[in-house]
Design an enzyme around this catalytic site. Structure first.
Site, PDB file in Angstrom:
ATOM      1  N   TYR A   1     -10.363 -18.105  -6.461  1.00  0.00           N
ATOM      2  CA  TYR A   1     -11.208 -16.915  -6.593  1.00  0.00           C
ATOM      3  C   TYR A   1     -12.067 -16.768  -5.358  1.00  0.00           C
ATOM      4  CZ  TYR A   1     -11.253 -13.819 -10.531  1.00  0.00           C
ATOM      5  OH  TYR A   1     -10.950 -12.793 -11.378  1.00  0.00           O
TER       6      TYR A   1
ATOM      7  N   GLU B   1     -14.150 -13.584  -4.555  1.00  0.00           N
ATOM      8  CA  GLU B   1     -14.839 -12.291  -4.467  1.00  0.00           C
ATOM      9  C   GLU B   1     -15.804 -12.325  -3.296  1.00  0.00           C
ATOM     10  OE1 GLU B   1     -16.528 -11.876  -8.336  1.00  0.00           O
ATOM     11  OE2 GLU B   1     -14.768 -10.860  -9.133  1.00  0.00           O
TER      12      GLU B   1
ATOM     13  N   ASP C   1      -2.950   7.876   6.741  1.00  0.00           N
ATOM     14  CA  ASP C   1      -2.261   6.878   5.934  1.00  0.00           C
ATOM     15  C   ASP C   1      -0.952   6.558   6.662  1.00  0.00           C
ATOM     16  OD1 ASP C   1      -0.712   5.518   4.120  1.00  0.00           O
ATOM     17  OD2 ASP C   1      -1.087   6.875   2.438  1.00  0.00           O
TER      18      ASP C   1
ATOM     19  N   THR D   1       0.066   0.253   4.131  1.00  0.00           N
ATOM     20  CA  THR D   1       0.612  -0.852   3.363  1.00  0.00           C
ATOM     21  C   THR D   1       1.016  -1.899   4.393  1.00  0.00           C
ATOM     22  OG1 THR D   1       2.812   0.110   3.477  1.00  0.00           O
ATOM     23  CG2 THR D   1       1.546   0.568   1.494  1.00  0.00           C
TER      24      THR D   1
ATOM     25  N   LYS E   1       6.052  -2.353   4.535  1.00  0.00           N
ATOM     26  CA  LYS E   1       7.126  -1.437   4.913  1.00  0.00           C
ATOM     27  C   LYS E   1       7.620  -1.832   6.312  1.00  0.00           C
ATOM     28  CE  LYS E   1       5.393   1.762   1.526  1.00  0.00           C
ATOM     29  NZ  LYS E   1       4.697   3.022   1.212  1.00  0.00           N
TER      30      LYS E   1
ATOM     31  N   ARG F   1       3.807  -7.444   0.021  1.00  0.00           N
ATOM     32  CA  ARG F   1       3.385  -6.222  -0.650  1.00  0.00           C
ATOM     33  C   ARG F   1       1.855  -6.186  -0.696  1.00  0.00           C
ATOM     34  NH1 ARG F   1       6.126  -2.761  -2.999  1.00  0.00           N
ATOM     35  NH2 ARG F   1       7.878  -3.904  -2.167  1.00  0.00           N
TER      36      ARG F   1
END
Ligand SMILES: *Cc1c(COP(=O)(O)O)cnc(C)c1O
Length: 435
Positions: free
Chosen positions: A51, A53, A211, A237, A240, A246
Site C-alpha cells: 500500500y 497512498e 490525450d 495510456t 499501446k 496496462r
C-alpha cells in the site's frame, strides 16, 4: 505459471489458452502490444503487496516545489517502492521532456478524469472529437463520466478529406467558447497538429488537453509532433504503442502539477498499483534505448506498407491512408452489400486474425455493427514482422473478405496464419515451460 497450474487448474487453462491465442494469432488491434519479459516480471512481482497512498515526495511548504526528501506516503515501509516510482517519474520526464509526470493513474480513462478535474468544473463545456470520428469514450460519451459531468460539443473530420479541418474546429470554438479543448484519438490515422490546437485554444481562452494514448510511443521516439510544449495537460495510456503495462500517465507543466497529483490521489484513486508502476519504469527504460526508436519507426513503415497493400487489394481506407500506426478499412454501406464491421471482425477471428470493428466517419450503421475495421501494426512489429509480411497480411485480409461467409475457407486461412505467425516467435520460453 507452475503455481497456478497446481492450485487452480481451471484458471490455468484459461491463462494458457490466452497465451496460445496471443502467440498463435495475428494481432492487429491497434491499441494492443506485447510487453517484454522485464515488464511482465515487474507486473507479476511482490510489489503488488504494498500500500502506498500518497507520493514518493511532498510539496515543500517553503518553496512550493516537490521535495523528494520529504516523506509523502500515508503508510510506512515505502522506501523501496518509492525508488521504483521515482524511476518511473524521472524516466517519463526524460522521454517526453516535460516538467511533471504522474505515473499513478490505473488507466487512460482515470488519467483523463484527473486531468479534466484539475482544469475545469462539472458543467463546463468541452470541445472534443466525436466518438464515431475516432474519439474516445472519455472524450464525452453520455455513458462515460465525461458526458455525464460536462457539456460536450463535438468536432468531427471533414466529409471529403476525412481529416481534421482546423478552420472548422476554430469556427466551432469561437462559437461555443469552451472552457477546455480536447484532442487525441483512438481511431484517427493521421498526424495531429497540436500547435494549431494551441492557437485555437488561446484564441478562445480555453485549456488544452491532449490525450496521446495511441501515439505515445511515436511521440517518445520523436516521430510525431509532441503535444508537451502545447498542451496544458497531456494524458496517455502506457500499454499501446508505448509498449508498457496496462495503465495511465499524466504529463503537465509545473503550474498544474499539484492539482494533477491531488486529483489522481485522493481525488479519483486510492492506493497506486506499485507493481504496475514498476512495470511502467521498466517500459520507460526500454523506451530510452536507441532500439526503441527503430521499433517505432518500423511500426510506421509497416503501417504505410500495409495501407498501400490493402489499397492494392481494392480496399478503401478512411482518409486514404495513414501517418501513424493505424488505419481504418471502410467496408462500405449496407446498400453496397459487403460485410459490416461486426461481420468482418467475426470472419477475421475465424481466420486467426484479431482486429476490431470501428465506426467510420459519417457511418450509417449503428456503432455496435459499424462499417469499418481498425488495424494497427504495433503488436506485429514487436514480433519482428516487416514489409514483406505486411503484403502477406493484406492478402490474408482480402481472402477473408472474399470468403467472409465460408467457415471452411476461413479455417484453412487460420492454419496458414498460424504457420505464418510461428516464424515470428513470441514468449517462446513461456510456451516451452507450459508445454
Ligand atoms: C485507449 C484510450 C484511452 C483509455 O484507456 P484505458 O486504459 O482503456 O482506460 C483513452 N483515450 C484514448 C484516446 C485511448 O485510445
Amino acid at each position: 505459471m507452475q503455481y497456478i497450474k497446481k492450485s487452480d487448474p481451471e484458471l490455468y487453462q484459461a491463462m494458457l489458452r490466452e497465451l496460445q491465442r496471443q502467440t498463435g494469432n495475428l494481432e492487429l488491434i491497434a491499441s494492443e502490444n506485447f510487453v517484454s519479459r522485464a515488464v511482465l516480471e515487474a507486473a507479476g512481482s511482490v510489489l503488488t503487496n504494498k500500500y502506498a497512498e500518497g507520493y514518493p515526495y511532498r510539496w515543500s511548504k517553503k518553496t512550493d516545489k516537490i521535495n523528494y526528501d520529504l516523506y509523502g506516503r500515508y503508510y510506512g515501509g515505502c522506501e523501496f517502492i518509492d525508488e521504483a516510482e521515482k524511476l518511473a517519474i524521472e524516466r517519463a520526464k526524460t522521454i517526453f521532456k516535460c516538467e511533471h509526470a504522474n505515473v499513478q493513474p490505473h488507466s487512460g480513462s482515470q488519467a483523463n478524469m484527473a486531468a479534466y478535474f484539475a482544469l475545469i468544473k462539472p458543467g463546463d463545456t468541452i470541445l472534443s472529437l466525436e466518438l464515431t470520428h475516432g474519439g474516445h469514450l472519455t472524450h464525452g460519451h453520455p455513458l462515460s463520466f465525461s458526458g455525464y459531468l460536462f457539456n460536450i460539443v463535438p468536432y468531427g473530420v471533414n466529409r471529403e478529406t476525412e481529416k481534421f479541418d482546423y478552420d472548422e474546429i476554430r469556427r466551432i470554438a469561437l462559437e461555443v467558447k469552451p472552457q477546455m479543448i480536447l484532442t487525441g484519438a483512438s481511431a484517427y490515422p493521421r498526424a495531429i497538429n497540436f500547435a494549431r490546437f494551441r492557437e485555437i485554444a488561446d484564441e478562445v481562452k480555453a485549456k488544452l488537453v491532449v490525450d496521446m494514448a495511441h501515439i505515445a510511443g511515436l511521440i517518445a521516439a520523436g516521430l510525431h509532433q509532441s503535444p508537451v510544449p502545447y498542451a496544458d495537460i497531456v494524458t496517455s495510456t502506457t500499454h499501446k504503442t508505448l509498449r508498457g503495462p496496462r495503465g495511465g500517465l499524466i504529463l503537465c507543466k509545473e503550474e498544474y502539477a499539484k492539482d494533477v497529483d491531488r486529483w489522481v490521489f485522493p481525488g479519483t484513486q486510492g492506493g497506486p498499483l506499485m507493481h504496475i508502476i514498476a512495470a511502467k519504469a521498466a517500459a520507460f527504460q526500454e523506451a530510452l534505448q536507441p532500439e526503441f526508436k527503430e521499433y517505432q519507426n518500423q511500426i510506421m513503415i509497416n503501417a504505410r506498407t500495409l495501407a498501400k497493400a490493402l489499397r492494392d487489394e481494392g480496399f478503401n481506407l478512411v482518409s486514404g491512408g495513414t501517418d501513424n500506426h493505424l488505419m481504418m478499412i471502410n467496408l462500405g454501406t449496407e446498400e453496397e452489400g459487403g460485410p459490416s464491421g461486426k461481420k468482418m471482425e467475426e470472419s477475421l477471428d475465424l481466420a486467426g486474425i484479431t482486429a476490431n470493428k470501428n465506426t467510420v466517419p459519417f457511418d450509417t450503421r449503428k456503432p455496435f455493427v459499424a462499417s469499418g475495421i481498425r488495424l494497427g501494426t504495433p503488436a506485429i512489429t514487436t514480433r519482428g514482422m516487416k514489409e514483406p509480411e505486411m503484403i502477406r497480411i493484406a492478402n490474408f485480409i482480402k481472402r477473408v473478405f472474399n470468403d467472409h461467409e465460408n467457415d471452411e475457407k476461413l479455417a484453412k486461412i487460420k492454419e496458414e496464419v498460424s504457420t505464418f505467425c510461428s516464424k515470428f516467435p513470441l514468449y517462446a520460453d513461456l510456451l516451452q515451460e507450459n508445454r
